[in-house]
Design an enzyme around this catalytic site. Structure first.
Site, short mmCIF file in Angstrom:
data_model
loop_
_atom_site.label_atom_id
_atom_site.label_comp_id
_atom_site.label_asym_id
_atom_site.label_seq_id
_atom_site.Cartn_x
_atom_site.Cartn_y
_atom_site.Cartn_z
N ARG A 127 0.80 -1.24 0.00
CA ARG A 127 0.00 0.00 0.00
C ARG A 127 0.82 1.28 0.00
O ARG A 127 0.42 2.30 0.55
CB ARG A 127 -0.95 0.03 1.22
CG ARG A 127 -2.07 -0.97 1.15
CD ARG A 127 -2.95 -0.72 -0.07
NE ARG A 127 -4.08 -1.58 -0.07
CZ ARG A 127 -4.07 -2.81 -0.58
NH1 ARG A 127 -2.99 -3.27 -1.15
NH2 ARG A 127 -5.15 -3.55 -0.54
N CYS B 110 -10.72 0.39 3.00
CA CYS B 110 -10.23 -0.12 4.28
C CYS B 110 -9.59 1.01 5.09
O CYS B 110 -8.80 1.78 4.57
CB CYS B 110 -9.21 -1.24 4.06
SG CYS B 110 -10.02 -2.77 3.59
N GLU C 143 -4.79 3.10 6.96
CA GLU C 143 -4.51 2.85 5.55
C GLU C 143 -4.99 4.06 4.75
O GLU C 143 -4.44 4.41 3.71
CB GLU C 143 -5.24 1.58 5.09
CG GLU C 143 -4.73 0.97 3.80
CD GLU C 143 -5.49 1.43 2.59
OE1 GLU C 143 -4.98 1.32 1.48
OE2 GLU C 143 -6.62 1.94 2.75
N1 EPU Z 1 -12.74 -10.71 8.15
C1 EPU Z 1 -13.48 -10.91 9.29
N2 EPU Z 1 -14.40 -9.95 9.61
C2 EPU Z 1 -14.59 -8.84 8.87
C3 EPU Z 1 -13.81 -8.64 7.72
C4 EPU Z 1 -12.89 -9.62 7.37
O1 EPU Z 1 -13.33 -11.89 9.98
O2 EPU Z 1 -15.42 -8.01 9.25
C5 EPU Z 1 -11.81 -11.77 7.74
C6 EPU Z 1 -12.33 -12.44 6.49
O3 EPU Z 1 -13.17 -13.51 6.80
C7 EPU Z 1 -11.09 -12.91 5.80
C8 EPU Z 1 -10.04 -11.93 6.26
O4 EPU Z 1 -10.56 -11.22 7.38
O5 EPU Z 1 -10.74 -14.19 6.22
C9 EPU Z 1 -9.60 -10.98 5.15
O6 EPU Z 1 -10.71 -10.23 4.70
P1 EPU Z 1 -10.86 -9.80 3.17
O7 EPU Z 1 -10.76 -10.99 2.31
O8 EPU Z 1 -12.08 -8.95 3.07
O9 EPU Z 1 -9.57 -8.96 2.87
P2 EPU Z 1 -8.88 -7.80 3.70
O10 EPU Z 1 -7.52 -8.29 4.07
O11 EPU Z 1 -9.74 -7.28 4.78
C10 EPU Z 1 -7.69 -6.62 1.71
C11 EPU Z 1 -7.47 -5.20 1.32
C12 EPU Z 1 -8.68 -4.66 0.57
C13 EPU Z 1 -8.91 -5.51 -0.64
C14 EPU Z 1 -9.13 -6.94 -0.17
C15 EPU Z 1 -9.33 -7.89 -1.32
C16 EPU Z 1 -6.11 -4.10 3.03
C17 EPU Z 1 -6.11 -3.24 4.25
N3 EPU Z 1 -7.29 -4.41 2.53
O12 EPU Z 1 -8.78 -6.65 2.62
O13 EPU Z 1 -8.36 -3.35 0.15
O14 EPU Z 1 -10.04 -5.06 -1.36
O15 EPU Z 1 -7.97 -7.40 0.56
O16 EPU Z 1 -8.22 -8.50 -1.78
O17 EPU Z 1 -5.03 -4.46 2.54
C18 EPU Z 1 -8.48 -1.01 0.56
O18 EPU Z 1 -7.27 -1.00 0.41
O19 EPU Z 1 -9.13 0.02 0.79
C19 EPU Z 1 -9.19 -2.28 0.48
C20 EPU Z 1 -10.48 -2.39 0.67
#
Ligand code: EPU
Length: 318
Positions: free
Chosen positions: A181, A237, A308
């Protein structure tokens, strides 16, 4: 700080492409924040260079925004000049076309969605990961936007940049430090002007795709995003993932913070790392909510969350 005579200079230079006292809530997806003294929208590189020269000469603070989709402006607004490249700088075209690889040139002010559509229409693979990510090409490059399926750093083969105030250069991906990021500029680049360079355009190395694979890829991506990320006013995020296997959303969720609300700012019930503005939230509400989240997650898991969202501007005087 922005005197009437300097406003006149800007107006003479940019005409209707500069506006004053601009509520940033209208220019950011989170819909919060006070007014910027000025918003300048140069039409092309010579005009941008001219503007930069004037700003530097007057020691006027400036800041280049992208699409405002990962940005929070504090309630006191922004002193100085916000520069947007979305008026010009938005062309997208094929620059090199090989049997397998194709290099697409996209202006910093183009929408990332427009680049994804251009790639799909040209039957090119490589941008699928970005389908549904809002914002501009420039903003996405600077933030190294991405998903677990890819990041901007993985497709950028080079950038056209402006070393402020007036040196246009092309930098190859080899010399760019894409990290999680963030695009970290080489010190020698920074040392030239003391500023981060302005990204003018990117070169994206894509490959020729077989049509079926490409379509299912981007449709699946959109469907996944629709069910895992909330609609509404947000900046995506709120916090970085402390590490790939410890997502911030999971920690915030497990700390029991879904639905927590300060004013109209609320932790999404769908994805705990999204903070939504449900109507009239202020930046102060969102910052307070982020502070509570940080404290609770630290207390529960000993993990320090880092924002972020990019946070800029001045707090409002009490
Ligand atoms: N999870 C929970 N509860 C929640 C949300 C997520 O338990 O309320 C768990 C999910 O079940 C999953 C894990 O956390 O096992 C990861 O969640 P998710 O797949 O939604 O991905 P993320 O790591 O939260 C990242 C990026 C997003 C991007 C997604 C998709 C960051 C901070 N976020 O989210 O980017 O869209 O992967 O690949 O790196 C952004 O940068 O603004 C953003 C939304």
């Amino acid at each position: 700080m922005l005197t009437d005579s300097f406003k006149k200079v800007l107006t003479e230079m940019l005409g209707e492409r500069v506006i004053f006292d601009v509520p940033m809530a209208r220019h950011t997806s989170l819909r919060v924040g006070g007014a910027a003294d000025a918003l300048a929208m140069p039409a092309d590189t010579p005009e941008l260079i001219d503007l930069m020269g004037r700003l530097e000469q007057a020691s006027m603070p400036w800041f280049v925004m992208g699409g405002g989709t990962n940005l929070m402006v504090r309630d006191g607004g922004i002193r100085g000049v916000v520069i947007s490249l979305t008026r010009g700088f938005s062309g997208i075209e094929i620059r090199e076309s090989g049997p397998e690889k194709v290099v697409v040139h996209a202006g910093a002010g183009a929408g990332l969605g427009a680049l994804c559509r251009f790639a799909a229409e040209s039957k090119l693979a490589g941008m699928d990961f970005a389908v549904g990510i809002p914002g501009t090409v420039g903003g996405a490059v600077i933030m190294n936007a991405g998903t677990r399926h890819g990041t901007m750093g993985s497709v950028v083969s080079g950038l056209e940049i402006l070393n402020v105030p007036d040196k246009k250069e092309t930098v190859s991906a080899r010399d760019l430090g894409f990290t999680y990021r963030r695009l970290v500029w080489d010190r020698t680049v920074m040392a030239k002007s003391g500023h981060e360079p302005v990204v003018l355009a990117g070169f994206f190395e894509l490959s020729r795709a077989d049509e079926r694979g490409r379509e299912t890829g981007s449709e699946a991506m959109q469907a996944w995003r629709r069910q895992s990320q909330p609609p509404g006013f947000s900046a995506g995020c709120a916090f970085k993932n402390p590490s790939p296997d410890v997502p911030a959303g999971m920690l915030i969720d497990r700390a029991g913070l879904k639905g927590l609300q300060i004013g109209d700012a609320r932790v999404s019930e769908i994805h705990a790392n999204f903070i939504l503005n449900h109507g009239r939230a202020s930046a102060a509400d969102i910052l307070r909510l982020m502070e509570i989240i940080r404290e609770k997650v630290l207390a529960a898991f000993g993990v320090e969350l880092e924002p972020e969202i990019r946070i800029v501007g001045e707090p409002k005087d009490e």
